[in-house]
Design a protein around this motif. Structure first.
Motif, PDB file in Angstrom:
ATOM      1  N   SER A 143     -13.040  25.830  28.430  1.00 42.93           N
ATOM      2  CA  SER A 143     -13.929  24.680  28.204  1.00 42.93           C
ATOM      3  C   SER A 143     -15.315  25.111  27.722  1.00 42.93           C
ATOM      4  O   SER A 143     -16.172  24.276  27.452  1.00 42.93           O
ATOM      5  CB  SER A 143     -14.061  23.852  29.485  1.00 42.93           C
ATOM      6  N   ASP A 144     -15.528  26.436  27.621  1.00 42.85           N
ATOM      7  CA  ASP A 144     -16.808  26.960  27.155  1.00 42.85           C
ATOM      8  C   ASP A 144     -16.777  27.106  25.635  1.00 42.85           C
ATOM      9  O   ASP A 144     -16.018  27.916  25.101  1.00 42.85           O
ATOM     10  CB  ASP A 144     -17.083  28.316  27.813  1.00 42.85           C
ATOM     11  N   PHE A 145     -17.601  26.318  24.952  1.00 36.33           N
ATOM     12  CA  PHE A 145     -17.609  26.336  23.499  1.00 36.33           C
ATOM     13  C   PHE A 145     -18.760  27.158  22.929  1.00 36.33           C
ATOM     14  O   PHE A 145     -19.076  27.055  21.746  1.00 36.33           O
ATOM     15  CB  PHE A 145     -17.649  24.901  22.953  1.00 36.33           C
ATOM     16  N   ARG A 151     -16.434  35.457  16.891  1.00 35.34           N
ATOM     17  CA  ARG A 151     -15.745  36.136  17.992  1.00 35.34           C
ATOM     18  C   ARG A 151     -14.331  35.591  18.164  1.00 35.34           C
ATOM     19  O   ARG A 151     -13.382  36.359  18.381  1.00 35.34           O
ATOM     20  CB  ARG A 151     -16.529  35.956  19.304  1.00 35.34           C
ATOM     21  N   TRP A 152     -14.168  34.282  18.045  1.00 37.84           N
ATOM     22  CA  TRP A 152     -12.841  33.665  18.128  1.00 37.84           C
ATOM     23  C   TRP A 152     -11.937  34.260  17.054  1.00 37.84           C
ATOM     24  O   TRP A 152     -10.779  34.592  17.315  1.00 37.84           O
ATOM     25  CB  TRP A 152     -12.967  32.159  17.945  1.00 37.84           C
ATOM     26  N   THR A 204      -9.826  21.183  22.349  1.00 42.73           N
ATOM     27  CA  THR A 204      -9.545  22.558  22.740  1.00 42.73           C
ATOM     28  C   THR A 204     -10.429  23.490  21.922  1.00 42.73           C
ATOM     29  O   THR A 204     -11.044  23.071  20.936  1.00 42.73           O
ATOM     30  CB  THR A 204      -8.064  22.902  22.495  1.00 42.73           C
ATOM     31  N   ARG A 205     -10.464  24.751  22.327  1.00 42.66           N
ATOM     32  CA  ARG A 205     -11.352  25.705  21.673  1.00 42.66           C
ATOM     33  C   ARG A 205     -10.685  26.254  20.409  1.00 42.66           C
ATOM     34  O   ARG A 205     -10.177  27.369  20.392  1.00 42.66           O
ATOM     35  CB  ARG A 205     -11.722  26.824  22.638  1.00 42.66           C
ATOM     36  N   THR A 206     -10.679  25.424  19.372  1.00 42.40           N
ATOM     37  CA  THR A 206     -10.139  25.821  18.080  1.00 42.40           C
ATOM     38  C   THR A 206     -11.270  26.308  17.188  1.00 42.40           C
ATOM     39  O   THR A 206     -12.454  26.097  17.481  1.00 42.40           O
ATOM     40  CB  THR A 206      -9.450  24.644  17.398  1.00 42.40           C
ATOM     41  N   LEU A 207     -10.908  26.934  16.071  1.00 45.32           N
ATOM     42  CA  LEU A 207     -11.917  27.407  15.136  1.00 45.32           C
ATOM     43  C   LEU A 207     -12.707  26.234  14.554  1.00 45.32           C
ATOM     44  O   LEU A 207     -13.926  26.322  14.385  1.00 45.32           O
ATOM     45  CB  LEU A 207     -11.260  28.208  14.011  1.00 45.32           C
ATOM     46  N   ALA A 208     -12.023  25.129  14.274  1.00 46.27           N
ATOM     47  CA  ALA A 208     -12.709  23.949  13.736  1.00 46.27           C
ATOM     48  C   ALA A 208     -13.726  23.411  14.733  1.00 46.27           C
ATOM     49  O   ALA A 208     -14.868  23.094  14.371  1.00 46.27           O
ATOM     50  CB  ALA A 208     -11.690  22.868  13.374  1.00 46.27           C
ATOM     51  N   ASN A 209     -13.333  23.306  15.997  1.00 44.26           N
ATOM     52  CA  ASN A 209     -14.244  22.765  17.015  1.00 44.26           C
ATOM     53  C   ASN A 209     -15.409  23.712  17.295  1.00 44.26           C
ATOM     54  O   ASN A 209     -16.540  23.263  17.519  1.00 44.26           O
ATOM     55  CB  ASN A 209     -13.474  22.470  18.300  1.00 44.26           C
ATOM     56  N   LEU A 210     -15.152  25.008  17.292  1.00 44.85           N
ATOM     57  CA  LEU A 210     -16.247  25.966  17.484  1.00 44.85           C
ATOM     58  C   LEU A 210     -17.220  25.920  16.314  1.00 44.85           C
ATOM     59  O   LEU A 210     -18.439  26.031  16.505  1.00 44.85           O
ATOM     60  CB  LEU A 210     -15.685  27.383  17.635  1.00 44.85           C
TER      61      LEU A 210
END
Length: 298
Positions: A143-145, A151-152, A204-210
């Protein structure tokens, strides 16, 4: 990672033999009654086959080595599907999902030992360690964005590229362009997958959301934290933020840039037939336009 239609007209015999060997090794009378053998990840297969072909190996050695890499890759991938198996009513799905992953990946010891590939055995072992470490980091506090997109991406590159780099270092260390080919093609596939995924709830912690989080202002981040915590549920606003910051266009452009780097590296490597085969991959990585999902033009 990403599935592509693999051309088979360049080396038809070798291609069929490798696929047959992989599925024969995956086959188990009891397991396959419950757990369907995975669709082979074509990008891994294309690159592994190309690297093995660039080395001074016999056809039998290439077949065994590529099959081994694919078994490890899919063995580790099956473990990622355990949550799906757990959701099924029959407890045997979860238990056999774990067993299938171990069954696939553990075979690499026997296959490489029989081929006398002791150096590669150690290289693959180190790659497996790197893959598991990357997965562990990705699973910590999902849940940490504040994790950066860079890094992802590094962690995902380890998951999908570590085995290929192990193969490259063992058999093509004197051919430096293979480093760029593997690195940038894996990265292109990650960007393409991120670009094609439709935003959804829960986030969720996706590349798009990050990528979106990095650009959002303080008010938007405050709302985002409420969304992650489940205190609000507004898919339309999530979509509008992706449109506002051009997430799809950004990821699409990154994918195209990485593909351009791969094309250049393949030309420098002077590998007959590889660029032609990869054209199919490039086309499929960029063929889906994001207009339907985010209202953006790539």
């Amino acid at each position: 990672m990403v599935q592509v239609q693999h051309r088979t007209d360049l080396q038809p015999g070798t291609e069929r033999e490798i696929r047959t060997k992989i599925y024969n090794e995956m086959d188990h009378a009891y397991l396959t009654r419950w757990i369907q053998a995975p669709v082979l990840e074509s990008l891994q297969l294309i690159l592994a086959s190309a690297i093995a072909s660039a080395a001074s190996l016999t056809a039998a050695e290439r077949e065994r080595i590529v099959a081994t890499l694919m078994l490890i890759y899919h063995g580790l991938a099956v473990h990622d599907d355990i949550e799906e198996y757990t959701a099924r009513e029959d407890e045997r799905y979860r238990q056999l999902g774990v067993l299938a992953g171990v069954y696939y990946s553990s075979k690499y010891y026997r296959l490489l030992a029989e081929a006398g590939q002791i150096e590669l055995m150690g290289s693959f072992a180190r790659a497996i360690q790197a893959i598991n470490e990357a997965k562990a980091e990705l699973e910590r506090d999902t849940s940490d964005f504040t994790m950066t997109p860079g890094r992802w991406l590094e962690l995902q590159e380890s998951i999908h590229g570590a085995l290929l780099h192990a193969l490259r270092r063992t058999y093509a260390a004197d051919q430096p362009h293979w480093d760029d080919i593997v690195t940038h093609l894996v990265r292109a596939a990650l960007y393409a997958k991120a670009w094609q995924e439709k935003p959804a709830l829960p986030v969720t912690r996706t590349l798009a959301n990050l990528t979106l989080w990095q650009q959002a202002n303080s008010e938007e981040r405050k709302w985002w934290k409420q969304l992650v915590a489940g205190k609000v549920s507004d898919l339309n606003r999530l979509l509008s933020l992706h449109v506002k910051y051009g997430t799809s266009s950004t990821l699409f452009q990154h994918a195209e840039d990485e593909i351009g780097t791969v094309e250049h590296a393949v030309l420098l490597a002077d590998v007959p037939g590889l660029l032609e085969e990869l054209r199919t991959v490039f086309d499929q990585l960029t063929e889906v336009r994001p207009i339907a999902r985010l209202g953006e033009e790539a």
